[in-house]
Every structure is written in C-alpha cells, then in structure tokens.
Design a protein around this motif. Structure first.
Motif, mmCIF file in Angstrom:
data_model
loop_
_atom_site.group_PDB
_atom_site.id
_atom_site.type_symbol
_atom_site.label_atom_id
_atom_site.label_comp_id
_atom_site.label_asym_id
_atom_site.label_seq_id
_atom_site.Cartn_x
_atom_site.Cartn_y
_atom_site.Cartn_z
ATOM 1 N N ALA A 39 1.098 -1.271 -0.381
ATOM 2 C CA ALA A 39 -0.077 0.124 -0.417
ATOM 3 C C ALA A 39 1.265 1.401 -0.158
ATOM 4 O O ALA A 39 0.410 2.398 -0.727
ATOM 5 N N THR A 40 1.657 1.073 0.781
ATOM 6 C CA THR A 40 2.832 2.244 0.622
ATOM 7 C C THR A 40 3.733 2.670 -0.642
ATOM 8 O O THR A 40 3.524 3.320 -1.131
ATOM 9 N N ILE A 41 3.691 1.233 -1.187
ATOM 10 C CA ILE A 41 4.580 1.958 -2.779
ATOM 11 C C ILE A 41 3.651 2.511 -3.330
ATOM 12 O O ILE A 41 3.593 3.108 -3.724
ATOM 13 N N ASN A 42 2.389 1.971 -3.256
ATOM 14 C CA ASN A 42 1.082 2.132 -4.671
ATOM 15 C C ASN A 42 0.843 3.683 -4.766
ATOM 16 O O ASN A 42 0.503 4.198 -5.234
ATOM 17 N N PHE A 43 1.270 4.268 -3.000
ATOM 18 C CA PHE A 43 0.838 5.196 -2.369
ATOM 19 C C PHE A 43 1.696 5.925 -2.671
ATOM 20 O O PHE A 43 0.660 7.302 -3.385
ATOM 21 N N SER A 44 2.543 6.100 -2.192
ATOM 22 C CA SER A 44 3.751 6.402 -2.707
ATOM 23 C C SER A 44 3.491 7.411 -4.645
ATOM 24 O O SER A 44 3.865 8.651 -4.886
ATOM 25 N N ALA A 45 3.329 5.965 -5.056
ATOM 26 C CA ALA A 45 3.486 5.933 -6.900
ATOM 27 C C ALA A 45 1.063 7.482 -7.255
ATOM 28 O O ALA A 45 2.319 8.226 -8.230
#
Lengths: 758, 160
Positions: free
Chosen positions: A317-323
């Motif tokens: 979720a963190t990676i997705n949100f950063s993106a």
C-alpha cells in the motif's frame, strides 16, 4: 461562511485531563489479577529453530504460562491476508532480530523477565540477507523458502508514453535517491492488556489507530469469530502510523490469558520499540524527469525499491500510495512508476506519517531543483509553471477539487525572502534557501474499495450533546475537531459536547485514523449527525413554542424565533420534548465517499483519493563548514487546509510534522550491525529536542472546493512530506553540494565539502 | 530486599515497605497509584517521568525510591489547586502545547522548575531548561509559547 466554533484555536477538549495527569493511557490500566507477559525474541537475523526447551521456565515460581508455536493457532498473517507470511510465534525459522519465538505470563515483571532467560532455544544459524542488494543476488538465501525469490511485491503503473517523452524532452535529469529506516518513537510504547473471558470473548485494551480493523486482525490471527473480539483504546501517546496493523503482542497475550484465565499485559520496552515496532520503509529511488524549454515537465519515470524487512505489512500500500502522489504532483502527462518490495532479514516496515510520500518527495523535489539548474531556470519559477490547479483531472486520473498550490508557493517564497536570499544573495557564503512542494491525501482513501463511516449524536435533557464517533484520537486532536464540527452545526458551545469513542462495541465500523482521514471522513459523518439532530431540535422547539419550524434559529446554545427577542436554552427545549412528550432528540450521520464512475480497486490508482491537499515549505539553512552541522534557521510551512477546523491544532500538526521532517532529513537513522539494531535508545537514536528546532511559521492556507465537513481537509501528514527536500535544496543553495541520500549528517557534509575543495 | 520508605508526595505522607531496587517512578505509579507520571524510556533519556524532588526536576526512573526516603516529591497531580490549574498548566492548555499528552506531565514540571529558578527566561534559557524532555508530536513551537505565556501569568499572579 460565518462560523462560531470552527476556525478558532479553541483549547482541546482533552487538554485538562492531560495537563493534570488524570488522562489514563492504555499503559496506565490496572486490572485485578493481571499478569505480566513477555516475549522471547530471536537474537539472530536468520536461523532455523532446532528445538526449544521451556521446562526450566515453566518450573519457576510465579510463572503461570509459557508458550511456543505449538500452543498458539498456526495462522499465517499479514495486513493483506493474500500476502500472509508471519506466524504468531515462529515455527521453524526466525527471520529478523526480534522475531517472536516464545512467551511467558508471570505474576510480575521480574519473574517474567527471569522466565524468559530460562527458555533455551537451539538455533542453526543461516546466512542472512541484510540489504536489498544482497537479497536480489541470484544465489541469495531466501527469507521465505516457500517463495521463488526475495521479491515480495511488484507493481508498474503507466500513463502516457514515458519512453517517447524522455527521448523527445529538451532536458532530462536522472538520479538515484536513498532514504533510510526510521523509528516512530511514540512516547507511549506499543502495549496491550488482553482478557479472554469465560464467555470466550477476547477484550483487547491497546493503543491502536484502527480499533475496528485491529479487531478483525486479532480474530483472524486467533481463528475465532469477530463477534468474540472487542477492542478498546484509551488516551493514546502517539501513533504516526506505527499502530495501524496489529503486531503479535495482542494474540500472544490472548493465548496467555486463555491459558491462565487472567488478564495479561504486554508492554514493549523502549528497546523493543526501536527494534521491533517497525520502521519507515527505506526506499532506493531511481528517477528521471524530463522537461521542455518552455518549462513544462513532460515526463517522470521512477523505480522504487523498498526494503520490506522480514514480513509483509503496509509495504504494498505504501508503494502504491507513493506512486499515486508521484503521478498527481504537477500533473505530468507521461508517467511510469515501478515499485518493488524486497524481503530482507531486517525489522519490517510499516506505515509512517506520509506513507511513502516523504521518501518519494525527497527524490522528486530534489531532482526538480537539479532540472531547474540544468535549464537555467529559477526552481520556484519552474514549480509555478507546473503547479496543479483546482478542478483538473491529472494524467493519472487524480481528480483535484480545491487546490491552493500556487498560493502556498507564493506565501512560502515571499516569507522566506526567496528573491533576496537565493544564490547566496544574502551575502553569507554558507547560508542558503530552498523550497519544495507536496501533494497528499486530505481525506484518506478508497483503498478498501470503499471509504465511509458513521456517527451518532444524542441530546440529553440537561442540554448535553453526546457524540459517538469512531474518529480515533492518537494525540492529533480528532476528538476536539469532531466536537467542534458537531457544536458548529448544532449551534451549541464546545463545552456542551461529550465525545464517546474508542470501543468497538460502541462505535460504528470505521477504517481508522490514517491518511489524514479523520477530519474529512469522520468529520463529514459527524456533520450529518449534527444536522439531523438539529432538525429534530428545531421540530421540538417549533412544537413547544408553537411557531413554524422555518422561524426557529439555533445559535450558541440558544433557540430563538425570527422577529422576536424570545430566547430559550437548548436544554429547555430538550427537557420539554423528553419530559413532556417522551420525544428524544438524536441524529445519525453516515458519510459514504462516493466512488467515481467505473471504479475498481485495481484500476482506480489516483482515483482512490477523495481530496487532495497541497503545500509548500521554504527553508533557510546555515552550514558550519568546520563541523558539518546544518542549522535549519527558519521554515515557512504553507499548507492547504480547506476550512481550518481549529487554527491552533492545525498549526500544531504542521509544526510537529516539520520537526519530524527535520529528524528525517538530518538526524535520525536506525543503525544495524549484522542485522542487529545497535542504537535502540534515545541517547543513540536522537530525535529532535527543543534545542534543535528552527523558527517555524505554519501557515494554514484556506481554499474552497473540497467535500470535507464545512469545507475542511486533513492536515495530519502533509507537513512532513516536503521538509527533507526543501532542506536538501537549501543546502545546495548554501554550499553547492547535492545530497542524494538521507540523513544528511555532519560527517557527510564535512566529507562533501572536503571533496568539493579538492 | 524490602526496606521501610517514607515519602511525601503532593503533601501526603506515605509509609511503605519497598524493595531496595525499585525506582521512584515505580513506587509513584505502582505503589501510590499516581499514573500521571509517565514512563517513556526507563533510561533517563526522555524526561516523561520528570517529578520535582525537593523542588528540583529529576527523572524519577533514574532515582531509586530509597534515595528519596524522607524527601518531598511533587508529581503532576500535585500541581493544580483543586480545580484551579497552576499557571503553567493553564498556559499549556491555552497555547495548544499539548497533543498526545504523554510528555506533558514531565514537560510541565520541568517548565515549572525552570520558572521557579528563573521567572523571566529568554528563549534560549527555555530551550536549555527543557532539553531533557522529548516530545514527538508538537515540534515544541507551542511549548516554547506556553512557557513564555506561563511566565506572564505568574507575573500577573504575583502582581495581584
């Protein structure tokens, strides 16, 4: 918009209990018969468990239970169950220093500690993978042997044609940016008390940011029905993302309680907090940015490699949100965002204020200054030309409603003295100014496939307003904000409102306090509940005063009638209604954040965000060339708040975030040696103290167009996002050295200055 | 080994048999039951457990209970006069210097001790006086304002 209660900097409703020591935190709870639980943790980063001998521990007087993997449910768990990879207690292997191996319950702390020391574990040491680089080598040992490699998660998002755009852009810059692992260091350590009662109900008292999802997690871990789990939180000593996903303390304490029939408390030591309470995900970011001569950014291409640690948590979720934030900022037409999470034999990461966005912003906003230099353009001018605007839909689908980005930039630049001080223009060689922008969610997200919540209000015949909300107050002030919204819409005084929260048996289902979500989401539900209660109140007043409802006014705790001087206290109306007719007065508010047309979880990307919040920070630094010390002299933090619910609390959120951002940029880092964290105390892991802070001017920039309650948006996280790149850019302005890795320590500055001279 | 301990806490005398290795913090929280004093690290590094020992701020996690034998302790619970807050407490409430509140008791007592020593501290003196108290929420900006405001409130109190 005329407001009486919101916008003002009213004191928090919990300030008096907190300032007098009356406020009870979870760690202050005591129960009759309560036992102390402790966890035996792995001393090795990677090892096979050959055998565990608990006999001596079991025989120790005062020990009531000793458990290993054999005694707990064999559930595999992760925040997202499809990625489940962790047991409650390790079965055959330990995967980081701190992994849970066994646990005890004893009559007191000393006995529990002694019992832990008596448990003997026979380990067969395995070669650990202690870095992302090592983990990706073809012959790397596997952290999880049931998987093909140490790649834990991978995602790619593509908008436009970044390859073509990179080939055609007039200017392209490229670089790699590295961020590190940080500890949340909440002053109240993570802790719980669990009671497994005779009706098979498990009550968990814990400091959590998300009681309802934690309830589901605990039920899932224990393999029992959700109906059998109740989660209660109290006053809470900080969260910052560390307390969103349950750790193994709650299920371990539950099993110990089931065995002993008594409540069991487990409290992290400060060392456990540093070494096992999870970290900010360290990112390595490969980034390219391309722009045309007219100053328009046309392409951004990013690959993030995140260190997952030993187990899955909020990483995907963190990676997705950063993106998503990467794609939204500046509405760049051609975007590629690749994210990978790599398993290592290190402490796992989790959510941390900003949720991947501060790491990413360090890369993108540092690189924007590098691009501006290559283009011979003022970095502020470059940013102004690319600013997001209200009502735009970005290339990655983000629907921006209100947007005060340009205004934030202008305020920050003006107040830091951008024109006067830039490029050493202030006459002092080692002083510089820099700035950075940010975008963040101001209202949580639709990541679960929905984003909704509920609130209830009842009025008592003494005029008291009871508000039942799931808004979780971890210290950020959500309860006060909710009470202000209710008081504003109901027309009562803030002191009339009592907030009940924090018990999953009482409050409606809710996703919790994350993603700067409470003000927007819970606030909207509270607003609706207050509106319904207000209508009921007006109806009752009209009946009592025998006038049409349309003529009734509610203001500051009083009811009046249009065209008349007559005034009645609200209490009088409710008393009449309840005691003359038996009509109670209440309101239910439900807020369902409407999903965009064609929404699916998989395709939504930036359409997951219901409300964006923009901001700019401008920083002035001074560098001591002898010691390498970076003195941050001043920070102007201009952040969009929609309608500011509480001026003082909003400033407090920004100021606190900025100081955490300074820690992120310059001071804090968990240091590992052979997989063991060696700076596990405040003496060695230095967070900013009162002497480390600069002059900070927090500016709440109001804007229109958001669907938040009374036009408000969240401000919990944004203030941490642009601080590090603003500092890095100011350092560059001061000494002409570009740092691509955080933290920018004195050693690094001295080294860089030496290299520059040579 | 237990030994007799006499303590005065917030003006009340306590007489207990206490193990010699117990800290003042443990006795205040677990024996006397005053949980306003917080344990943030147990290593003397965060200041959350600050109490006043004969008027001087100490990290109560670093003081053995028996070292305080016969002495006078003030905890956060002892600061207000009934429902009337001490000026330092009032200033913390009014300036918004409180967020999660876990550092607040220690911070308030350190601030009181500072103002007792130096009723009109400069900004630098406030920074020096509160360096031992960590706060992760507020960024300290409003804590500095609170101490400045408390200094004024105490002046007013003295004048009236």
């Amino acid at each position: 918009m005329k407001t009486c209660i919101v916008r003002r900097g009213l004191p928090r409703i919990d300030a008096v209990p907190k300032v007098t020591g009356e406020a009870r935190y979870t760690v202050d709870l005591k129960m009759p018969g309560m036992l102390i639980g402790k966890i035996l943790r792995s001393p090795h980063p990677h090892a096979r468990i050959r055998s565990i001998d608990v006999s001596a521990a079991r025989e120790l007087e005062g020990v009531l239970a000793v458990i290993t993997a054999e005694d707990v449910p064999g559930t595999l768990f992760a925040f997202m169950q499809v990625m489940a990879d962790k047991h409650i207690l390790c079965t055959d292997k330990v995967r980081y220093v701190g992994d849970e191996v066994a646990a005890v319950a004893a009559v007191d702390d000393d006995t529990a500690e002694k019992a832990i020391g008596l448990i003997e574990v026979d380990y067969e040491l395995l070669p650990p993978v202690l870095s992302v680089e090592d983990a990706l080598k073809p012959d790397a040992p596997l952290v999880h042997e049931d998987k093909d490699s140490n790649l834990g998660f991978e995602v790619e998002r593509l908008f436009g044609d970044p390859d073509k755009a990179l080939a055609e852009a007039d200017y392209v810059v490229e670089g790699t940016y590295v961020t590190h692992d940080l500890a949340h260091t909440c002053l109240e350590v993570s802790n719980c008390v669990v009671k497994w009662d005779k009706k098979d109900r498990v009550t968990v008292w814990t400091n959590t940011q998300a009681p309802h999802t934690q309830r589901q997690e605990v039920a899932r871990l224990l393999g029992i029905p959700r109906a059998n789990v109740r989660v209660i939180s109290s006053y809470m000593g900080g969260g910052f993302g560390s307390k969103l996903v349950t750790d193994m303390k709650a299920p371990i304490a539950a099993v110990l309680s089931r065995i002993t029939g008594r409540p069991v408390r487990i409290v992290n030591t400060r060392s456990e907090e540093f070494t096992t309470a999870k970290t900010r995900y360290p990112y390595t970011i490969h980034l390219k940015t391309g722009a045309n001569k007219d100053g328009r950014i046309v392409v951004r291409d990013m690959t993030v490699i995140g260190d997952n640690g030993a187990y899955h948590d909020k990483g995907p979720a963190t990676i997705n949100f950063s993106a998503m934030m990467f794609g939204t900022l500046y509405n760049v037409p051609n975007i590629r965002a690749v994210g990978k999470l790599i398993y290592t034999n290190r402490q796992m990461g989790t959510a941390f204020r900003g949720f991947g966005n501060p790491q990413m912003a360090f890369a993108t906003e540092s690189q924007l200054d590098e691009l501006a230099e290559k283009m011979g353009m003022d970095p502020l001018e470059l940013r102004l030309r690319n600013a997001n605007h209200a009502m735009e839909t970005t290339s990655c689908g983000a629907e921006v409603c209100g947007c005060a980005m340009t205004e934030c930039m202008e305020i920050a630049a003006e107040r830091i003295g951008w024109k006067q001080k830039r490029n050493g223009a202030n006459g002092t060689v080692l002083r510089g100014v820099g700035l950075a922008n940010m975008v963040h969610t101001g209202g949580g997200g639709r990541f679960y496939g929905y984003n909704s919540t509920e609130a209830f209000i009842k009025l008592s015949d003494d005029g008291t307003v009871t508000l039942i909300t799931s808004a979780l107050d971890m210290g950020q002030g959500a309860h006060t904000a909710m009470a202000q919204i209710a008081a504003e819409e109901l027309g009562v005084r803030l002191s009339d409102v009592i907030v009940l929260s924090n018990d999953t048996d009482l409050t409606p289902y809710d996703l919790g306090a994350w993603g700067s979500r409470a003000t927007f989401m819970n606030g909207n539900a509270v607003f609706e509940a207050a509106r319904e209660a207000r209508l009921a109140l007006i109806e009752a007043a009209a009946e009592m005063l025998e006038v049409p409802a349309a003529d009734i006014l509610v203001e500051e705790g009083q009811i009046s009638v249009k065209g008349s001087d007559e005034k009645h206290a609200i209490a009088e109306i409710v008393d009449h209604s309840v005691n003359e007719h038996g009509w109670t007065i209440s309101g239910t508010g439900r807020f369902v954040d409407k999903l965009p047309e064609g929404y699916t979880i998989k395709s939504a990307f930036a359409k997951n965000i219901p409300c964006f919040s923009f901001g700019t920070q401008a920083v002035e630094v001074e560098i001591d060339a002898e010691t390498g010390q970076v003195h941050v002299l001043k920070v102007i933090a201009a952040h969009e708040t929609g309608t500011t619910i509480n001026q003082v609390m909003a400033e407090g959120q920004i100021e606190g975030s900025v100081v955490q951002g300074i820690g992120f940029a310059l001071m804090e880092r968990l240091i590992s040696e052979e997989g063991r964290i060696v700076n596990d105390r405040f003496l060695d892991y230095k967070i900013p103290n009162i002497g480390d802070i600069p002059e900070i001017e927090a500016v709440c920039v109001e804007s229109e167009g958001t669907k938040g309650p009374l036009g408000a948006k969240g401000i919990g996280e944004p203030g941490l996002v642009p601080t590090a790149p603003a500092i890095a850019n100011a350092i560059y302005d001061a000494i002409g050295v570009r740092f691509h890795e955080l933290p920018i320590t004195r050693e690094e500055v001295v080294k860089a200055l030496r290299e520059k001279r040579e | 080994m237990k030994r007799e301990l006499h303590l005065t806490v917030n003006g009340v005398s306590y007489h207990r048999l206490i193990d010699t290795h117990r800290t003042l913090l443990e006795v205040i929280r677990d024996e006397i039951g005053l949980t306003g004093t917080k344990n943030g690290c147990g290593q003397g590094e965060c200041g959350a457990c600050t109490v006043l020992l004969d008027g001087e701020p100490v990290n109560s996690c670093m003081v053995l209970a028996h070292e305080a034998d016969g002495h006078d302790v003030v905890t956060i619970e002892g600061l207000a006069d009934g429902a009337v807050l001490h000026p330092v407490q009032r200033a913390f409430v009014e300036t918004g210097a409180i967020q999660c509140g876990f550092c607040t008791p220690g911070m308030v007592l350190s601030a009181k001790a500072l103002l007792d020593r130096n009723p009109d501290p400069t900004r630098q003196e406030i920074l020096d006086g509160l360096k031992g108290n960590l706060c992760r929420c507020t960024g300290y900006v409003k804590i500095i304002e609170a101490v400045q405001a408390a200094s004024c409130l105490l002046d007013e109190e003295e004048a009236s």
